[in-house]
Design a protein around this motif. Structure first.
Motif, PDB file in Angstrom:
ATOM      1  N   ASP A   7       0.805  -1.217   0.000  1.00 13.00           N
ATOM      2  CA  ASP A   7       0.000   0.000   0.000  1.00 13.00           C
ATOM      3  C   ASP A   7       0.833   1.259   0.000  1.00 13.00           C
ATOM      4  O   ASP A   7       0.431   2.274  -0.505  1.00 13.00           O
ATOM      5  N   LYS A   8       2.015   1.182   0.597  1.00 11.89           N
ATOM      6  CA  LYS A   8       2.840   2.395   0.633  1.00 11.89           C
ATOM      7  C   LYS A   8       3.184   2.824  -0.781  1.00 11.89           C
ATOM      8  O   LYS A   8       2.975   3.950  -1.192  1.00 11.89           O
ATOM      9  N   ALA A 367       1.258  -2.502   7.616  1.00  9.68           N
ATOM     10  CA  ALA A 367       0.891  -1.381   8.480  1.00  9.68           C
ATOM     11  C   ALA A 367       0.093  -0.338   7.721  1.00  9.68           C
ATOM     12  O   ALA A 367       0.427   0.030   6.606  1.00  9.68           O
ATOM     13  N   ASP A 368      -0.952   0.100   8.323  1.00  6.97           N
ATOM     14  CA  ASP A 368      -1.829   1.069   7.690  1.00  6.97           C
ATOM     15  C   ASP A 368      -2.547   1.835   8.785  1.00  6.97           C
ATOM     16  O   ASP A 368      -3.282   1.254   9.561  1.00  6.97           O
ATOM     17  N   PRO A 369      -2.337   3.108   8.855  1.00  7.32           N
ATOM     18  CA  PRO A 369      -2.926   3.860   9.968  1.00  7.32           C
ATOM     19  C   PRO A 369      -4.440   3.755  10.002  1.00  7.32           C
ATOM     20  O   PRO A 369      -5.040   3.718  11.055  1.00  7.32           O
ATOM     21  N   ARG A 372      -5.788   0.579  11.806  1.00  8.23           N
ATOM     22  CA  ARG A 372      -5.509   0.360  13.212  1.00  8.23           C
ATOM     23  C   ARG A 372      -6.631   0.921  14.058  1.00  8.23           C
ATOM     24  O   ARG A 372      -7.303   1.845  13.656  1.00  8.23           O
ATOM     25  N   PRO A 376      -3.070   7.931  14.034  1.00  8.46           N
ATOM     26  CA  PRO A 376      -2.030   8.745  14.666  1.00  8.46           C
ATOM     27  C   PRO A 376      -2.615   9.839  15.557  1.00  8.46           C
ATOM     28  O   PRO A 376      -2.114  10.079  16.634  1.00  8.46           O
ATOM     29  N   GLU A 377      -3.609  10.517  15.099  1.00  9.21           N
ATOM     30  CA  GLU A 377      -4.265  11.531  15.928  1.00  9.21           C
ATOM     31  C   GLU A 377      -5.738  11.466  15.646  1.00  9.21           C
ATOM     32  O   GLU A 377      -6.154  11.312  14.517  1.00  9.21           O
TER      33      GLU A 377
ATOM     34  N   TYR B  52       3.397   5.145  10.671  1.00  7.09           N
ATOM     35  CA  TYR B  52       2.207   4.327  10.406  1.00  7.09           C
ATOM     36  C   TYR B  52       2.210   4.052   8.913  1.00  7.09           C
ATOM     37  O   TYR B  52       1.832   4.916   8.131  1.00  7.09           O
ATOM     38  N   GLY B  53       2.632   2.881   8.542  1.00 11.25           N
ATOM     39  CA  GLY B  53       2.746   2.630   7.110  1.00 11.25           C
ATOM     40  C   GLY B  53       3.660   3.680   6.505  1.00 11.25           C
ATOM     41  O   GLY B  53       4.789   3.862   6.946  1.00 11.25           O
ATOM     42  N   VAL B  55       3.112   6.877   6.653  1.00  9.41           N
ATOM     43  CA  VAL B  55       2.949   8.166   7.314  1.00  9.41           C
ATOM     44  C   VAL B  55       3.944   8.295   8.457  1.00  9.41           C
ATOM     45  O   VAL B  55       4.010   7.432   9.331  1.00  9.41           O
ATOM     46  N   GLY B  78      -2.956  15.858  13.945  1.00  4.21           N
ATOM     47  CA  GLY B  78      -1.949  15.238  13.108  1.00  4.21           C
ATOM     48  C   GLY B  78      -0.552  15.759  13.355  1.00  4.21           C
ATOM     49  O   GLY B  78       0.390  15.356  12.691  1.00  4.21           O
ATOM     50  N   GLY B  80       1.175  15.234  15.991  1.00  8.78           N
ATOM     51  CA  GLY B  80       1.943  14.180  16.647  1.00  8.78           C
ATOM     52  C   GLY B  80       1.847  14.161  18.165  1.00  8.78           C
ATOM     53  O   GLY B  80       2.467  13.311  18.800  1.00  8.78           O
ATOM     54  N   LYS B  81       1.057  15.069  18.734  1.00  5.53           N
ATOM     55  CA  LYS B  81       0.989  15.131  20.201  1.00  5.53           C
ATOM     56  C   LYS B  81       0.426  13.839  20.798  1.00  5.53           C
ATOM     57  O   LYS B  81       1.043  13.237  21.671  1.00  5.53           O
ATOM     58  N   SER B  82      -0.737  13.447  20.307  1.00  6.38           N
ATOM     59  CA  SER B  82      -1.373  12.265  20.894  1.00  6.38           C
ATOM     60  C   SER B  82      -0.538  11.028  20.658  1.00  6.38           C
ATOM     61  O   SER B  82      -0.442  10.155  21.518  1.00  6.38           O
ATOM     62  N   THR B  83       0.091  10.945  19.488  1.00 10.98           N
ATOM     63  CA  THR B  83       0.923   9.788  19.182  1.00 10.98           C
ATOM     64  C   THR B  83       2.067   9.690  20.185  1.00 10.98           C
ATOM     65  O   THR B  83       2.355   8.619  20.718  1.00 10.98           O
ATOM     66  N   LYS B  86       0.775   8.511  23.456  1.00 15.34           N
ATOM     67  CA  LYS B  86       0.444   7.081  23.434  1.00 15.34           C
ATOM     68  C   LYS B  86       1.711   6.250  23.584  1.00 15.34           C
ATOM     69  O   LYS B  86       1.703   5.201  24.223  1.00 15.34           O
ATOM     70  N   GLU B  92       1.134   2.584  22.541  1.00 15.52           N
ATOM     71  CA  GLU B  92       1.750   2.154  21.284  1.00 15.52           C
ATOM     72  C   GLU B  92       3.258   2.102  21.437  1.00 15.52           C
ATOM     73  O   GLU B  92       3.809   2.692  22.354  1.00 15.52           O
TER      74      GLU B  92
END
Lengths: 378, 552
Positions: A7-8, A367-369, A372, A376-377, B52-53, B55, B78, B80-83, B86, B92
């Motif tokens: 996928d990337k 891996a794929d956000p 999951r 990420p956010e 993430y993949g 990203v 987006g 990156g704070k929450s990441t 975690k 994570e």
């Protein structure tokens, strides 16, 4: 089954034409698991043929066994529709008993006390009323599940008792027998529903009973319904993800109600077939049929969580159960062991199914956000 | 205005943090502006990366959490704070870098391990079992035993009672969590963390669902905790609120820590400037389109909160979308954006208000009827609401437009295959066979399937909720290019985003929502990041301050 997608790379380059990747070829193990119920059926036939060569694999015996299978298969196909939406119907066995009793009672004559006459309805009226009653039970299930939000397990468990009780009440707990009808009353022919044969025995030496033809017809109808109509598509969507289906404009409640109605219909048909075969309608008929039907559906590879299952699989599942049970009887295995073996087969079927799902999930792992649980956010 | 000039000095001194040279814990205690009285660092991150993949959510972050202080994280969605939080709390695993707790490197394999080490996180979505009592929730998994082996309920209740007194929460240990208000539930979570003697307490958006008095209580609790030496990390999109409680502000942008400064040295306008970073690339903004007649009109829509009676999540919203127009709804979480879109699509009931499409009233229409009329929603959570995981790619694509290839009650397989092909070409989906399960696609391609499904219904107005959530940059750009194309072809498009950059770049008009209402509208051609960001907070006084700050 599913192919692997990088996928990337795929997402990064926009203009690359799709479809360039080759389908992954399933290995032998996967093939064995994929076709496990069919393989099980073949093994069963081979095993019992070896154990009882003169009795198991004969035309007569096959016809008898298939007649038994048909009873379960017709109910199982109705059950499949319900299970595909993520529901379950425990009331099918009671519906079988109820519709049989209704038919039996009507053939014996409906006594109208206010006019002090006994009415003998025509055969077609008997059939229509018996099937209508079974369908009504299904409709009640559907309404309970969709309108009153009762969990399918509980709603149909309740209706299982209600329908069984109704059958007892209608027959006063007794069995209606001698349902052949009388010429002077014009209600003959009931026995043809289960015992009629086509082609007639004189042609080939063996006739195939109506019950089997009904199974074939119901199977074809279910196949077309699931594969070729919007309703079938909706059904899979509702079972897979009702929220997404709803947002896509699928009438979720209507679909859910209808599957119970159809399941009730199938059970009523079976009730008629059994009453006709036996020429008797007992209120206890069909006890524990719901479990055989669920077993057939599950052995056929359907997921009880909904969205996954096929007509072909369910039919094979019904054959596995029927040919196994009858085989065990023919070779003289005790009734107690029969149950143990049947239970083990069901468990093995589901365990293998889990294994297969695990295999299917693996290739989709990159891996794929988005896939999951936590992006990420938020 | 002294604060503003001090802030710019501070930012000049501190940006950016350098991920290339990870500092040791010892040197980390003396950052650029450190004074002799700098409190001890409890937990620090060194060179943390997370992918993430394709990203890159974190690009090598160094970050310190200090004893007895409130460290606040600022940044857009987006950033990156929450990441990072975690990773620091064991939810994570990092792709690279290390965590140092009290001078020792640690690896958290689970939140439980992190908790045992003294690092607790409280998520936006609370992690309580509503069917159980406060006491049982707090002691879940670490029940006290009596000598006979049963649970020592009396002792547990006593401890919970003590904790509640400390937290000023008037909550009975035997109360059911389901019966508590959200603010109280948060207190219960904090109590659970305290029971475990957390040294570091991370709160991710703790106030997004709280009422003003509840926020006050929370802040008192936080002050008390820091007084006891607990390090608190606080993430909030409500900037003013966050500034009020913070001791040390840290700003994230695009996966990097870009600025940090003590609270005394900063102002709101500094935070906003640091968050926004760059101005919008003027050249990349969407060219003004040719807009036609109004297609979608929403008048005075009111949507009640399904969870809390008497509260409205959408509170009198009116808007219009014209043919050829790309309209973006921006707002913080809980602003009522999703609920607005779902009400327009027929999913959520409205108590009052009207929805009309091309002059036809659809207020009482079913979802199906709305789709038939040309109004279709692509939902926010593609896994939960957008896709059927048990169906193939192709069948997901055509799910909303089955009637278009049904003839005489039967599906026309060939027509269906053609539609799938058309949808795939239109949205440029990368796939092997349309018969593969939807799960075999990447997130970006799954999202394209959702968009494709909506487009195949041949809508007049397209509604999309967070169409780029959790997908990579390439796919994002492709989706927006597609939307711009569709708008140019005469569709009206209404979408929700949490990313200001997207809103500014890919829309003709931005509608900013806050607490269920539209607070401001911008012509995207003229709006700036700062303006949109400020408008999404609820205080208009903040706006004035930020504008003053900018004029300096």
């Amino acid at each position: 089954m599913s192919l692997t997608i990088n996928d990337k790379a795929a997402a990064a380059t926009a203009a690359e034409p799709a479809g360039g990747r080759a389908r992954r070829r399933p290995n032998l193990g996967e093939l064995l698991i994929e076709g496990r119920s069919l393989i099980a059926l073949v093994l069963i036939i081979v095993l019992f043929t070896a154990l009882a060569p003169d009795q198991y694999l004969t035309v007569d015996s096959l016809i008898v066994m298939t007649r038994h299978v048909a009873i379960n298969a017709i109910i199982a196909l109705g059950m499949l529709l319900v299970i595909l939406t993520g529901g379950i119907d425990l009331s099918v066995g009671s519906t079988v008993g109820l519709s049989g009793v209704v038919a039996g009672g009507l053939l014996q004559g409906l006594h109208l006390s206010w006019a002090d006459v006994t009415v003998y309805p025509a055969l077609w009226v008997v059939i229509v009323v018996a099937i209508a009653i079974g369908t009504l039970v299904g409709w009640c299930n559907g309404v309970l599940v969709t309108r009153f939000k009762v969990a399918p397990f509980v709603a149909t468990l309740g209706m299982m008792y209600v329908a069984r009780g109704a059958a007892m009440l209608l027959s006063d707990g007794k069995t209606f027998s001698q349902l052949a009808g009388q010429p002077e009353l014009g209600n003959q022919g009931f026995r043809g529903i289960g015992l009629g044969e086509f082609p007639p025995k004189e042609w080939l030496g063996h006739g195939i009973p109506t019950g089997i033809w009904v199974m074939v017809a119901v199977g074809l109808i279910a196949y077309v319904l699931l594969g070729r109509t919007p309703f079938g598509r909706w059904l899979y969507a509702v079972g897979g993800n009702a929220r997404a289906a709803e947002l896509s404009g699928v009438p979720v409640k209507k679909v859910e109600t209808r599957v119970y109605v159809l399941c009730g219909f199938a059970s009523a048909v079976v009730g008629l077939i059994i009453a006709s075969e036996l020429s008797a309608a007992a209120p206890q008929t069909g006890e524990s049929y719901e479990l055989n039907a669920i077993a057939a559906v599950v052995i056929g590879g359907a997921a009880l969580s909904g969205g996954r299952g096929t007509v072909r699989g369910t039919l094979i599942g019904a054959f596995v159960i029927g040919f196994l049970s009858d085989g065990l009887v023919i070779v003289g295995v005790s009734e107690f062991w029969q149950r143990v073996i049947k239970g083990l087969v069901i468990i093995a079927a589901v365990a293998l199914d889990q294994l297969q799902q695990g295999l299917k999930r693996r290739p989709a792992a990159p891996a794929d956000p988005g896939k999951r649980p936590s992006a990420p956010e938020a | 205005m002294a604060a503003a000039s001090a802030a710019s000095a501070a930012s000049a001194a501190e940006t950016p943090a350098t991920p290339a040279t990870p500092a040791t814990p010892e040197t980390a205690e003396t950052p650029a502006t450190a004074t002799a009285a700098e409190p001890k660092v409890v937990l620090s991150a060194r060179g943390i990366t997370k992918n993430y993949g394709g990203v890159r959510a974190l690009k090598g972050v160094d970050f310190d959490i200090r004893e007895g202080k409130v460290t606040t994280l600022f940044g857009e969605n987006g950033a990156g704070k929450s990441t990072l939080m975690k990773i620091m709390s064991g939810v994570e695993r990092a792709s690279g870098g290390k965590l140092v707790l009290d001078g020792r490197e640690v690896h958290f394999a689970s939140t439980r391990q992190a908790e045992d080490a003294g690092v607790a996180i409280i998520h936006q979505e609370l992690n309580l079992a509503p069917n159980m009592t406060v006491r049982d929730n707090i002691f879940l998994g670490r029940e006290l035993r009596t000598r006979a082996g049963g649970i020592d309920y009396a002792k547990e209740a006593q401890i919970v009672g003590d904790l509640m007194r400390r937290l000023e929460g008037d909550i009975k240990p035997t109360a059911l969590v389901a019966d508590l208000r959200l603010g109280q539930q948060q207190i219960v979570e904090i109590a659970g963390a305290l029971l475990n003697q957390a040294k570091v307490l991370i709160m991710d958006e703790p106030t997004s669902a709280l009422s003003a008095p509840e926020v006050e209580v929370l802040f008192r609790v936080i002050n008390e905790l820091t007084g006891d030496g607990v390090a608190v990390v606080y993430i909030s999109h409500h900037l003013e609120e966050a500034l009020h409680i913070t001791d040390h502000a840290v700003v994230f942008r695009d996966g990097e820590l870009v600025a940090q400064a003590p609270a005394e040295a900063i102002s709101l306008s500094w935070v906003i400037r640091q968050m926004a970073g760059r101005a919008v690339d003027e050249a990349s903004r969407l060219a003004p389109g040719v807009t036609g007649a109004e297609l979608l009109s929403v008048h005075d829509a009111v949507v009640p909160d399904p969870l809390t009676s008497g509260r409205n999540v959408v509170d009198g919203v009116s808007l219009g979308v014209r043919a050829g127009e790309l309209v973006c709804v921006y707002g913080l979480m809980g602003a009522g954006r999703t609920e607005l879109l779902e009400a327009v699509a027929g999913r959520m009931p409205m108590t009052s208000g009207r929805v009309a499409l091309a002059g036809r009233d659809l207020t009482r229409a079913s979802i199906r009827e709305r789709i038939d009329q040309g109004l279709c929603l692509g939902p926010e959570h593609r896994q939960r609401d957008g896709l059927v995981q048990t169906l193939s790619i192709g069948r997901n694509m055509v799910l909303a437009s089955i009637s278009a290839f049904t003839k005489g009650g039967f599906l026309q397989r060939r027509a269906e295959a053609q539609r799938v092909k058309r949808g795939q070409a239109q949205t440029v989906i990368k796939m092997g066979s349309a018969k593969d399960l939807i799960g075999s696609l990447s997130g970006g391609n799954q999202q394209k399937v959702v968009v494709s499904k909506v487009l195949l219904t041949e809508p007049k107005v397209l509604i999309l909720d967070e169409p780029t959530r959790g997908i990579d940059v390439g796919a994002k750009a492709e989706i927006f290019r597609l939307l711009a194309e569709q708008a140019a072809a005469g569709l009206g498009i209404l979408y929700v985003t949490s990313e200001i950059g997207e809103a500014l770049q890919y829309s003709h008009r931005i509608i900013v929502m806050s607490r269920g209402r539209i607070v401001r509208q911008f012509d995207s051609g003229r709006a700036t990041r700062e303006e949109v960001m400020v408008a999404s907070g609820e205080n208009t006084a903040v706006l004035a301050e930020a504008e003053n700050g900018d004029s300096q």
